[in-house]
Design an enzyme around this catalytic site. Sequence first.
Site, PDB file in Angstrom:
ATOM      1  CD  GLU A 198      57.588  87.555  35.878  1.00 14.47           C
ATOM      2  OE1 GLU A 198      56.769  88.462  35.625  1.00 14.47           O
ATOM      3  OE2 GLU A 198      58.580  87.719  36.620  1.00 14.47           O
ATOM      4  CG  ASP A 277      63.192  93.577  38.839  1.00 10.87           C
ATOM      5  OD1 ASP A 277      62.956  94.772  38.603  1.00 10.87           O
ATOM      6  OD2 ASP A 277      62.443  92.649  38.466  1.00 10.87           O
TER       7      ASP A 277
END
Length: 333
Positions: A198, A277
């Site tokens: 990431e 998220d």
Amino acid sequence: MTPPQSPPLPTAELHVHIEGTLEPELAFALAGRNRTPLRHADLDELRRAYAFADLQSFLHLYYELTAVLQTPQDFTDLAEAYLVRAAAQGVRHAEVFVDPQAHTGRGVPLEVVFEGLGAAFATAEQRHGLSASLIVCFLRDRDPAEAEALVPRLRPYRDLVIGVGLDSAEVGHPPELFERAYALAADEGLHRVAHAGEEGPPAYVWSALDILGVERVDHGIRSLEDPALVARLRDQQVPLTVCPLSNVALRCVPDLAAHPLRRMLDAGLLATVNSDDPAYFGGYLHDNTESVAGALGLHAGERRRLAENSFRASFLPAADKERHLAAVAAAAP
Ligand code: ADE
Ligand code: ZN
């Protein structure tokens, strides 16, 4: 010009953190209910905090807001709110991350977390038309011994917990630190995934595969920097759970038009689209698909491939995968 809106295809969501579905309104409601005041005076002030420079700056707010989650009912309400939104966005199956250490570390017992989430997930199919299970993430910026101690404590919850993952601040916390925790999880018959690539380098993706034995890589976008790694991911069809709006919000990529998803698909990788998220990054699953498809000009066949990939990459039994794939085919002939 805004791209045309397409209806959502049946999809599996494989990368969503339940704590990351805590909408600011629910955070305030729970803060009031539990008398755990937030340092933000009101919703507007809180919303202004949703501007992130990188993963770490987001994690500060994410962990801060988890403090409002105190009782089993809080976790049930959180999961219920996610299930309602996910169902409306085409999600038919969800493998949802939870960070137990973010709760036990502030005195909320493991039982409270699992009882609360389990109550919502147990009736998800009947109430919302989607199946849901949990993947327990180890916090990689904490002592790996905590992760190792957590694994046997998952035994009473095996109807609910299907696997383990690795999340939180990536750079400086490489996967190999968790070799023993993952070996213990494998011995328990748990599935294994990990956030890698990431913000962290391709080397972290290699070690997640080779040392942790992961079956899926979460994010994995930096894999494209290493042609040998791309070949490995393609040849073994290792699924990658990609989260476009997250990558832009956390400045891993400058904007959606530059998102590597197009290159991942062109390279023959088994990429899926997910929300990460969603309460923090501006959208749930279909919002992610719609935005990235518009920005990258993904055609109908590529959108169908993303939906198919999501079920193929899931940990569902083969018969359930076939049933869902038939539903995708019916929705996108
Ligand atoms: N925890 C919640 N969201 C995360 C993300 N995008 N990366 C790492 N850890 C996380
Ligand atoms: Zn994530």
